[in-house]
Design a protein around this motif. Structure first.
Motif, mmCIF file in Angstrom:
data_model
loop_
_atom_site.group_PDB
_atom_site.id
_atom_site.type_symbol
_atom_site.label_atom_id
_atom_site.label_comp_id
_atom_site.label_asym_id
_atom_site.label_seq_id
_atom_site.Cartn_x
_atom_site.Cartn_y
_atom_site.Cartn_z
ATOM 1 N N GLY A 1 35.025 37.001 43.640
ATOM 2 C CA GLY A 1 35.101 35.656 43.081
ATOM 3 C C GLY A 1 33.837 34.893 43.415
ATOM 4 O O GLY A 1 32.727 35.432 43.328
ATOM 5 N N SER A 2 34.004 33.648 43.856
ATOM 6 C CA SER A 2 32.798 32.879 44.164
ATOM 7 C C SER A 2 32.290 33.151 45.573
ATOM 8 O O SER A 2 31.421 32.428 46.068
ATOM 9 N N PHE B 1 38.160 29.913 41.981
ATOM 10 C CA PHE B 1 39.251 30.193 42.900
ATOM 11 C C PHE B 1 38.698 30.228 44.310
ATOM 12 O O PHE B 1 37.920 31.104 44.642
ATOM 13 N N THR C 1 39.613 30.839 48.002
ATOM 14 C CA THR C 1 40.631 31.217 48.966
ATOM 15 C C THR C 1 40.461 30.288 50.168
ATOM 16 O O THR C 1 39.342 30.127 50.652
ATOM 17 N N ASP D 1 33.279 46.397 37.189
ATOM 18 C CA ASP D 1 34.730 46.545 37.220
ATOM 19 C C ASP D 1 35.063 47.445 38.416
ATOM 20 O O ASP D 1 34.788 48.637 38.393
ATOM 21 N N SER D 2 35.648 46.858 39.443
ATOM 22 C CA SER D 2 35.898 47.619 40.670
ATOM 23 C C SER D 2 36.884 48.751 40.461
ATOM 24 O O SER D 2 36.873 49.724 41.202
ATOM 25 N N PRO E 1 35.697 43.729 46.949
ATOM 26 C CA PRO E 1 35.617 44.230 45.567
ATOM 27 C C PRO E 1 36.122 43.262 44.498
ATOM 28 O O PRO E 1 36.096 43.601 43.320
ATOM 29 N N ALA E 2 36.591 42.081 44.897
ATOM 30 C CA ALA E 2 37.007 41.068 43.899
ATOM 31 C C ALA E 2 36.518 39.734 44.457
ATOM 32 O O ALA E 2 37.291 38.843 44.733
ATOM 33 N N THR F 1 33.926 33.592 48.805
ATOM 34 C CA THR F 1 34.426 32.971 50.039
ATOM 35 C C THR F 1 34.428 33.951 51.223
ATOM 36 O O THR F 1 34.005 33.597 52.319
ATOM 37 N N ASN G 1 40.658 39.103 48.177
ATOM 38 C CA ASN G 1 41.833 38.510 47.572
ATOM 39 C C ASN G 1 41.871 39.042 46.143
ATOM 40 O O ASN G 1 41.420 38.381 45.223
ATOM 41 N N PRO H 1 43.016 40.347 42.336
ATOM 42 C CA PRO H 1 43.918 39.690 41.382
ATOM 43 C C PRO H 1 45.322 40.261 41.518
ATOM 44 O O PRO H 1 45.486 41.401 41.926
ATOM 45 N N ASP I 1 32.396 41.692 41.439
ATOM 46 C CA ASP I 1 33.390 40.979 40.634
ATOM 47 C C ASP I 1 33.094 41.311 39.187
ATOM 48 O O ASP I 1 31.941 41.496 38.807
ATOM 49 N N ILE I 2 34.144 41.358 38.390
ATOM 50 C CA ILE I 2 33.964 41.764 37.003
ATOM 51 C C ILE I 2 33.370 40.628 36.169
ATOM 52 O O ILE I 2 32.785 40.847 35.125
ATOM 53 N N GLU J 1 40.622 41.534 34.709
ATOM 54 C CA GLU J 1 39.867 41.423 33.463
ATOM 55 C C GLU J 1 39.954 42.782 32.771
ATOM 56 O O GLU J 1 39.984 43.815 33.429
HETATM 57 C C1 LIG Z 1 41.976 35.703 43.309
HETATM 58 S S1 LIG Z 1 40.338 35.830 42.778
HETATM 59 C C2 LIG Z 1 39.448 36.128 44.258
HETATM 60 C C3 LIG Z 1 38.773 34.929 44.726
HETATM 61 C C4 LIG Z 1 37.834 35.100 45.910
HETATM 62 N N1 LIG Z 1 38.416 35.850 46.973
HETATM 63 C C5 LIG Z 1 37.447 33.727 46.399
HETATM 64 O O1 LIG Z 1 38.085 33.215 47.318
HETATM 65 O O2 LIG Z 1 36.535 33.127 45.818
HETATM 66 C C6 LIG Z 1 40.313 37.418 42.031
HETATM 67 C C7 LIG Z 1 38.950 37.836 41.501
HETATM 68 O O3 LIG Z 1 39.061 39.180 41.043
HETATM 69 C C8 LIG Z 1 38.201 39.357 39.943
HETATM 70 N N2 LIG Z 1 38.612 40.573 39.207
HETATM 71 C C9 LIG Z 1 39.677 40.752 38.398
HETATM 72 N N3 LIG Z 1 39.725 42.022 37.950
HETATM 73 C C10 LIG Z 1 38.664 42.672 38.501
HETATM 74 C C11 LIG Z 1 38.148 43.992 38.415
HETATM 75 N N4 LIG Z 1 38.746 44.923 37.677
HETATM 76 N N5 LIG Z 1 37.035 44.303 39.128
HETATM 77 C C12 LIG Z 1 36.404 43.362 39.870
HETATM 78 N N6 LIG Z 1 36.839 42.091 39.977
HETATM 79 C C13 LIG Z 1 37.949 41.747 39.307
HETATM 80 C C14 LIG Z 1 38.338 38.058 39.147
HETATM 81 O O4 LIG Z 1 37.220 37.833 38.299
HETATM 82 C C15 LIG Z 1 38.457 37.029 40.300
HETATM 83 O O5 LIG Z 1 37.204 36.477 40.593
#
Ligand SMILES: C[S@@+](CC[C@H](N)C(=O)[O-])C[C@H]1O[C@@H](n2cnc3c(N)ncnc32)[C@H](O)[C@@H]1O
Length: 535
Positions: free
Chosen positions: A215-216, A183, A185, A299-300, A212-213, A218, A455, A457, A257-258, A465
Motif C-alpha cells: 500500500g502506501s 489505506f 494501517t 502482482d504478488s 508484499p501488499a 506503512t 496487511n 487484501p 503492490d499491484i 486487483e
Molecule cells: C489493506 S491494503 C494494505 C495497506 C498497507 N499495509 C498500508 O498500511 O498502507 C492492501 C493492499 O494490497 C494491494 N494488493 C491487492 N492485491 C494485490 C496483489 N495481487 N499483489 C500485490 N498487491 C496487492 C492493494 O493495492 C492494497 O494497497
C-alpha cells in the motif's frame, strides 16, 4: 490511436464528486469514471512528489532548492512583470527534471502520471502567444501554481511524524482518499506486528524484510526507521553513502503492490524517512546518488516462473507476459506485452560472469538505463559501446565483452517493444512499467526473506486487483498455483501461502488477517502448511 483507460472504479462514488461529474457529463459512464480517477491519482501523485521536493530543501539536501528554483523560473518566464498562467506547469516540468537529476532518479522518472507534460512542451515565446494550451489545461496549470505557492509556506523538517499523511488529511476529504484506495494501517498495529516477529536489534541490518501488499508503505516505513537506527554504527565506520547503497542494492527492505499509485506513494514515504540520511550521504560523498528504491509495482500472487514460457528461439530465454497499467477496448482489459528475460540459471553463470542476484539486478538496471537513453534519443537500436558504459556504472571487475554480448539481444528486443508501444499508444513512459516488472520478478521469484509482513487484501477471493484475467480465469489460476485455493477461501490465505514460500529457513511472517483463520470451522485450508513444516 486506440482508446486507453487506466485506474479502477471506486466502489461508491463520493458525494462531492457528483457535482463535478454532473458538470462534465449527463451520464456517468465507466469510461468517465476511469478518467476521473486517473486525473485524481495524477493530482495526488504530483502533490506527493512536490512535497518530497520541498522536504529536500527543508532538510538541506545539497543540489536541491525548491524555493530558489521556483523564484528563478518565475523570473525566467516573466515578461514585463507578466507571468503567464500556463507557465506554472512548464515550470513544474522543469522542476521534476531537476529533481530527477538531484535525487533518487526512479522516484521522479517519467511514468504514467506524467501524461500532462506533453501539453506543456512550450518555449518562452509560445507561452505568450495565442492559445497553445486548451482551457482545461490552463486550469490545471493555475492549480499547479496554487499548490506550489501553498507548499512554499511549509517547513517539513519541523513536521513530526508523517508529513504526507498529515497534508493529505488536510487537503483531501476522507471519501476521496478512500475511493483512491488510500489505506493507512494504524501505527500501533504495525508496531505490534513488527515487534511480534522480533524485527529489532543489530542483526536486522543483515536481514531482508518484505511487505508484499505494501500500500502506501506503512510497514516499510516502520521497518526502515528501525533498520536505520541499527545501522548507525556501521555508518560511523563506513559512511551513510555505503549504508544506503547497501540498503537498496542488497534489498534489505522490499515492498510490492499491484497498484502503480500505491507503489509511488510508498516510494515517497520511504524517501521522506531517508532524506536526513541521504543528506549525510551526500555531505560525505558529493557524487552519491541512489538509482532506485526497492519498492515495485507487481502482482504478488503471480509467479512468473510458472506463467513464463521457454522461448522457441533460444532455450536460455523465458518469454514473460506482462500486464501494463492501461486498460483498453470494450472489456477494459489491461494491455499485455511479451518480454524476454534470460533464464536466471544462465544469467548468473560463467556465460555472464555475474555472481549473484544483486549483481544480476544491477546488470538488468544497466540494460534498462541504456534502453531508456537510446529510446529518448530516438534511436532504434542499442550500441554495444553504450551498453558497456552502462554496465560499468553499476558493476566492477567483469569481462565486459561477455556481459555485453549476452545482454545485447535482450536490450534490442526491449527497445523494439517500447517503440511498438509508443506507436500504438503514443506513450513511451510504459518502459518504466516494464522495468518495474522485470526487476520485481527477480525479487519476487528468486529471493528469500527473513521477515514477511503486511496487511494483505481480504474480503473475498476476488478482493485483490485482478490484472488481465477474468474472474473465472483468475480462480482457475489460483487453484492451479496455490494449495490453499480450495472451497470458499479468502484472498489473504493465498498471501499467507505465498508469504511462507518467501521465507528463509527460520524466517518469520506477520500479517493482519481476519480472525476466522484461527477458528477450526473457518473456511480456510491450511494443509499447505505441512509442506513447510521443516522451516
Ligand atoms: C489493506 S491494503 C494494505 C495497506 C498497507 N499495509 C498500508 O498500511 O498502507 C492492501 C493492499 O494490497 C494491494 N494488493 C491487492 N492485491 C494485490 C496483489 N495481487 N499483489 C500485490 N498487491 C496487492 C492493494 O493495492 C492494497 O494497497
Amino acid at each position: 490511436m486506440e482508446k486507453k483507460y487506466y485506474a479502477r472504479k471506486p466502489e461508491k462514488i463520493p458525494e462531492n464528486w457528483q457535482k463535478i461529474l454532473d458538470k462534465l457529463t449527463e451520464k456517468i459512464t465507466d469510461e468517465i469514471l476511469y478518467k476521473f480517477m486517473f486525473c485524481l491519482e495524477t493530482a495526488y501523485a504530483l502533490f506527493a512528489r512536490l512535497i518530497l521536493a520541498k522536504a529536500c530543501e527543508d532538510y538541506r539536501v545539497p543540489h536541491i532548492n525548491f524555493s530558489e528554483f521556483i523564484k528563478n523560473e518565475v523570473k525566467r518566464y516573466s515578461f514585463r512583470g507578466d507571468f503567464p498562467k500556463v507557465a506554472w506547469a512548464v515550470l513544474l516540468r522543469n522542476l521534476i527534471e531537476e529533481m530527477k537529476r538531484g535525487l533518487v532518479e526512479s522516484v521522479f522518472e517519467e511514468d504514467i502520471f506524467y501524461w500532462w507534460t506533453d501539453d506543456f512542451k512550450l518555449g518562452k515565446d509560445e507561452l505568450f502567444s495565442a492559445k497553445k494550451v486548451d482551457e482545461y489545461m490552463q486550469y490545471f496549470s493555475e492549480a499547479v501554481g496554487q499548490v506550489l505557492l501553498t507548499l512554499y509556506k511549509f517547513d517539513f523538517s519541523e513536521i513530526v511524524g508523517d508529513p504526507l499523511g498529515t497534508l493529505y488529511q488536510r487537503y483531501f476529504d476522507k471519501e476521496t482518499r478512500k475511493a483512491l484506495g488510500e489505506f493507512y494501517t494504524p501505527k500501533e498495529v504495525v508496531e505490534y506486528i513488527i515487534d511480534a516477529i522480533r524485527y529489532k536489534g543489530k542483526s536486522i541490518i543483515k536481514k531482508r524484510l518484505l511487505d508484499p501488499a505494501c500500500g502506501s508503505g506503512t510497514f516499510l516505513v516502520e521497518a526502515l526507521k528501525r533498520w536505520l537506527k541499527e545501522a548507525e554504527d556501521l555508518a560511523k565506520e563506513r559512511g551513510w553513502d555505503f549504508v544506503l547503497d547497501k540498503l537498496c542494492k542488497e534489498f534489505h527492505i522490499v515492498g510490492f503492490d499491484i497498484h502503480p499509485f500505491a507503489t509511488l506513494m510508498a516510494q515517497i514515504q520511504f524517501m521522506l524517512v531517508l532524506l536526513p540520511y541521504y543528506k549525510k550521504a551526500i555531505d560525505a560523498n558529493k557524487t552519491f546518488t541512489l538509482r532506485r528504491l526497492p519498492i515495485f509495482r507487481t502482482d504478488s500472487l503471480e509467479d512468473e516462473t510458472k506463467t513464463g514460457k521457454v522461448s522457441l528461439d533460444n532455450p536460455d530465454t523465458i518469454t514473460m507476459n506482462l500486464k501494463l497499467p492501461i486498460r483498453q477496448g470494450e472489456e477494459k482489459e489491461f494491455i499485455k506485452v511479451e518480454i524476454d528475460m534470460p533464464n536466471i540459471v544462465v544469467a548468473i553463470s560463467d556465460k555472464t560472469g555475474l555472481l549473484n542476484i544483486p549483481e544480476y539486478f544491477l546488470a538488468l538496471q544497466a540494460v534498462f538505463d541504456c534502453v531508456k537513453e537510446a529510446f529518448s534519443n530516438g534511436k532504434d537500436s542499442i550500441s554495444k559501446y553504450e551498453l558497456e558504459i552502462a554496465f560499468k556504472k553499476y558493476l566492477t571487475d567483469k569481462e565486459w565483452n561477455k556481459l555485453v554480448n549476452f545482454f545485447e539481444p535482450y536490450a534490442q528486443k526491449l527497445i523494439s517493444v517500447v517503440k511498438e508501444l509508443k506507436y500504438k499508444f503514443g506513450d513511451g513512459r510504459l518502459l518504466k512499467s516494464i522495468e518495474d516488472f522485470a526487476l520485481a520478478s527477480l525479487l519476487k521469484n528468486h529471493v528469500k526473506y527473513d521477515f514477511v509482513v503486511g496487511n494483505p487484501p481480504w474480503g473475498g477471493i476476488l478482493k485483490g486487483e485482478k490484472g488481465t484475467l477474468s474472474d473465472k480465469q483468475l480462480k482457475e489460476y489460483y487453484k492451479e498455483v496455490y494449495k490453499s485455493a480450495v472451497g470458499k477461501y479468502d484472498i489473504y490465505v493465498l498471501f499467507i501461502e505465498r508469504g511462507i514460500y518467501w521465507l528463509k529457513n527460520g524466517g518469520k511472517l506477520g500479517f493482519i488477517v481476519q480472525n476466522r483463520f484461527l477458528k477450526a470451522n473457518g473456511h480456510v485450508n491450511i494443509t499447505f502448511l505441512n509442506d513447510y513444516s521443516t522451516t
